[in-house]
Write a protein that holds these residues in place. Structure first.
Motif, PDB file in Angstrom:
ATOM      1  N   SER A 244       0.906  -1.121   0.046  1.00 23.24           N
ATOM      2  CA  SER A 244       0.184   0.172   0.044  1.00 23.24           C
ATOM      3  C   SER A 244       0.945   1.186   0.126  1.00 23.24           C
ATOM      4  CB  SER A 244      -1.029  -0.076   1.128  1.00 23.24           C
ATOM      5  OG  SER A 244      -1.543   1.206   1.438  1.00 23.24           O
ATOM      6  N   PRO A 245       0.495   2.116  -0.905  1.00 28.88           N
ATOM      7  CA  PRO A 245       1.365   3.528  -1.024  1.00 28.88           C
ATOM      8  C   PRO A 245       1.369   4.166   0.474  1.00 28.88           C
ATOM      9  CG  PRO A 245       0.307   3.464  -2.818  1.00 28.88           C
ATOM     10  CD  PRO A 245      -0.291   2.311  -1.858  1.00 28.88           C
ATOM     11  N   LEU A 246       0.278   3.828   1.167  1.00 32.99           N
ATOM     12  CA  LEU A 246       0.095   4.388   2.653  1.00 32.99           C
ATOM     13  C   LEU A 246      -0.003   3.499   3.455  1.00 32.99           C
ATOM     14  CD1 LEU A 246      -2.944   7.254   2.389  1.00 32.99           C
ATOM     15  CD2 LEU A 246      -0.428   7.598   2.879  1.00 32.99           C
TER      16      LEU A 246
ATOM     17  N   SER B  61      -3.820   0.690   9.983  1.00 33.83           N
ATOM     18  CA  SER B  61      -3.012   0.624   8.893  1.00 33.83           C
ATOM     19  C   SER B  61      -3.227  -0.364   7.929  1.00 33.83           C
ATOM     20  CB  SER B  61      -2.043  -0.525   9.850  1.00 33.83           C
ATOM     21  OG  SER B  61      -0.890  -0.934   8.976  1.00 33.83           O
ATOM     22  N   LEU B  62      -3.436   0.309   6.815  1.00 32.88           N
ATOM     23  CA  LEU B  62      -3.558  -0.118   5.526  1.00 32.88           C
ATOM     24  C   LEU B  62      -2.722  -1.466   4.922  1.00 32.88           C
ATOM     25  CD1 LEU B  62      -4.472   3.053   3.321  1.00 32.88           C
ATOM     26  CD2 LEU B  62      -6.051   1.779   5.029  1.00 32.88           C
ATOM     27  N   CYS B  63      -1.400  -1.279   5.310  1.00 29.73           N
ATOM     28  CA  CYS B  63      -0.368  -2.313   4.970  1.00 29.73           C
ATOM     29  C   CYS B  63      -1.030  -3.648   5.693  1.00 29.73           C
ATOM     30  CB  CYS B  63       0.987  -2.010   5.448  1.00 29.73           C
ATOM     31  SG  CYS B  63       2.038  -0.816   4.071  1.00 29.73           S
ATOM     32  N   ALA B  64      -1.383  -3.426   6.985  1.00 26.61           N
ATOM     33  CA  ALA B  64      -1.555  -4.722   7.862  1.00 26.61           C
ATOM     34  C   ALA B  64      -2.703  -5.206   7.419  1.00 26.61           C
ATOM     35  CB  ALA B  64      -1.633  -4.237   9.404  1.00 26.61           C
TER      36      ALA B  64
ATOM     37  N   ARG C  80       4.445   4.592   2.515  1.00 24.41           N
ATOM     38  CA  ARG C  80       5.230   3.176   2.340  1.00 24.41           C
ATOM     39  C   ARG C  80       5.846   3.411   0.917  1.00 24.41           C
ATOM     40  NH1 ARG C  80       8.412  -0.662   4.238  1.00 24.41           N
ATOM     41  NH2 ARG C  80       8.121  -2.518   3.043  1.00 24.41           N
ATOM     42  N   GLY C  81       7.047   3.917   0.849  1.00 24.77           N
ATOM     43  CA  GLY C  81       7.895   3.969  -0.331  1.00 24.77           C
ATOM     44  C   GLY C  81       9.119   4.037  -0.410  1.00 24.77           C
ATOM     45  N   LEU C  82       9.846   3.518  -1.424  1.00 23.67           N
ATOM     46  CA  LEU C  82      11.376   3.582  -1.383  1.00 23.67           C
ATOM     47  C   LEU C  82      11.934   4.939  -1.489  1.00 23.67           C
ATOM     48  CD1 LEU C  82      11.418   0.591  -4.145  1.00 23.67           C
ATOM     49  CD2 LEU C  82      12.416   0.496  -1.772  1.00 23.67           C
ATOM     50  N   ALA C  83      13.372   4.981  -0.955  1.00 21.09           N
ATOM     51  CA  ALA C  83      13.911   6.221  -0.843  1.00 21.09           C
ATOM     52  C   ALA C  83      14.609   6.413  -2.266  1.00 21.09           C
ATOM     53  CB  ALA C  83      15.033   6.358   0.116  1.00 21.09           C
ATOM     54  N   SER C  84      15.023   5.226  -3.079  1.00 18.95           N
ATOM     55  CA  SER C  84      15.634   5.253  -4.374  1.00 18.95           C
ATOM     56  C   SER C  84      15.444   3.759  -4.777  1.00 18.95           C
ATOM     57  CB  SER C  84      16.930   5.682  -4.475  1.00 18.95           C
ATOM     58  OG  SER C  84      17.610   4.775  -3.752  1.00 18.95           O
ATOM     59  N   LEU C  85      15.493   3.578  -6.110  1.00 19.86           N
ATOM     60  CA  LEU C  85      15.296   2.183  -6.841  1.00 19.86           C
ATOM     61  C   LEU C  85      16.324   2.242  -7.901  1.00 19.86           C
ATOM     62  CD1 LEU C  85      14.010  -0.415  -6.814  1.00 19.86           C
ATOM     63  CD2 LEU C  85      12.294   0.464  -8.087  1.00 19.86           C
TER      64      LEU C  85
END
Length: 414
Positions: A296-298, A326-329, A404-409
């Protein structure tokens, strides 16, 4: 440090000693598995975007879905500062009240605001943008040098949605860099209260100048449409218009960027699913829903507080308490999803909550879905080989409990 969810279908069943500490941010799912079983409604220290607060965190899908639609939980911007100050570990660290908008209001104000905004932000307007969005995706993908390392977050994931939301609003392209910089401050947990207030002020001032320009010379864009939008003779006043634009500008950017980055990583780490999707493009629409569920992006939905005691399972949360769901949970709850930690681009029953539920269900969900379908389709069609350019354990997820996101990829595609 890990780069994401444990590849196995059942992550390790021990939570980190500090539930929401740095280890949790890199892989929250083992801790969430424990919390759903042992403490599905619990009080924790939580720092999202501004203040570090004592708050209740809810993790089971059934409870999360119910609370997202429960009118006993308020999002009213006027009442929120008092609640945050009451529960803040460091009250002086608060960034102040949230801008009043659909996101931070309750009925009847929310009902009125959403009805007027929906008059302008329609599915028809989103669909009219499809050819432009497809061309933008082509242009960005054209800039990828086959086999060369590049940061997909910087070059694609963060660029694509800011161009789209900027074009939708009618903001000059020359201003996109400013919008990205201000958004970066607003979504950072490192930025202090003064920095956030400054970023909000600069964002509002810029939007006021855009609105003034559109009043003088209306165009076929969302700002002009919102200026003219009305419901039974009712229109947005100046403050409501600016706060609505502020919400659309920021909410539509960060979450879509995270969807793109996390989705690409998930497909790299699950080559069988990537191959399946490439061989059957008809799965693409459902695959975007699965990528939204899988990461989930959030992580935590935006802040809410109880206006009266609320029963959640066996726990009663008192009045005037902060609640995060918690959307991820919820999206990995085995009571709802078969093999919840597995990525399945053909998943048939997908009741994910990444766009929320109830009256605050994301108004921009159709646009985010369109962006995801177009961009993933272009990447899959253009490049058959995707690979990480660094070891997976070197990837870092952003230091944020909200997003919930990556700092870099760093990746290579060919």
């Amino acid at each position: 440090m890990t780069s994401g969810p444990t590849p196995a279908d059942s992550p390790a069943a021990t939570a980190p000693e500090t539930v929401f500490g740095p280890t949790f941010l890199q892989n929250p799912y083992p801790a969430y598995d424990v919390l759903r079983t042992e403490a599905p409604v619990g009080r924790h220290v939580v720092k999202t975007l501004a203040s570090e607060v004592n708050a209740w965190v809810v993790t089971r899908h059934e409870d999360v879905r119910a609370l997202l639609a429960d009118p006993s939980l308020s999002k009213d911007a006027l009442g929120l500062p008092r609640i945050v100050e009451r529960h803040a570990l460091h009250p002086d660290g608060s960034a102040g009240s949230n801008p009043r908008s659909m996101l931070f209001s309750d009925p009847p104000d929310h009902t009125r605001l959403r009805r007027i905004v929906s008059k302008a932000f329609t599915m028809r307007r989103v669909e009219r943008m499809r050819p432009w969005i497809e061309q933008l995706a082509d242009d960005l993908v054209d800039e990828i040098v086959p086999g060369a390392e590049f940061d997909l977050m910087e070059q694609i994931a963060l660029a694509f949605p800011i161009y789209v939301i900027g074009a939708l609003l009618g903001v000059p392209a020359a201003d996109f860099a400013d919008l990205r910089r201000w958004n970066g401050v607003l979504t950072s947990v490192e930025a202090g209260a003064a920095e956030k207030r400054e970023a909000i002020g600069l964002s509002y001032a810029h939007l006021e100048s855009v609105v003034a320009a559109k009043r003088r010379a209306p165009a076929d864009d969302l700002v002009s449409a919102l200026i003219e939008a009305e419901e039974d003779g009712d229109r947005l006043d100046g403050g409501e218009l600016i706060s609505s634009l502020f919400l659309l500008m920021n909410a539509g950017y960060e979450t879509t960027a995270n969807l793109i980055g996390s989705g690409v990583l998930a497909l790299i780490q699950h080559p069988d699913q990537q191959r399946r999707l490439r061989e059957d493009p008809a799965l693409l629409s459902g695959a975007v829903e699965e990528l939204l569920r899988y990461e989930s992006p959030l992580n935590l939905a935006t802040i809410r507080y109880t206006t009266r005691p609320v029963q959640v399972g066996e726990v009663v949360i008192p009045a005037d308490e902060i609640v995060f769901v918690s959307l991820c949970a919820a999206n990995r709850d085995p009571a709802v999803f078969d093999r919840p930690h597995a990525l399945d681009v053909g998943r048939k029953k997908n009741q994910h909550l990444s766009f929320g539920h109830g009256i605050h269900h994301c108004i921009g969900a159709p646009l985010a879905r369109l962006e995801g379908e177009v961009l993933f389709g272009r990447l899959l069609g253009r490049f058959r080989h995707w690979e990480l350019a660094v070891p997976a354990e070197h990837l870092v997820w952003r230091h944020s409990l909200q997003f919930r996101g990556l700092a870099s990829l760093p990746v290579r595609m060919s």
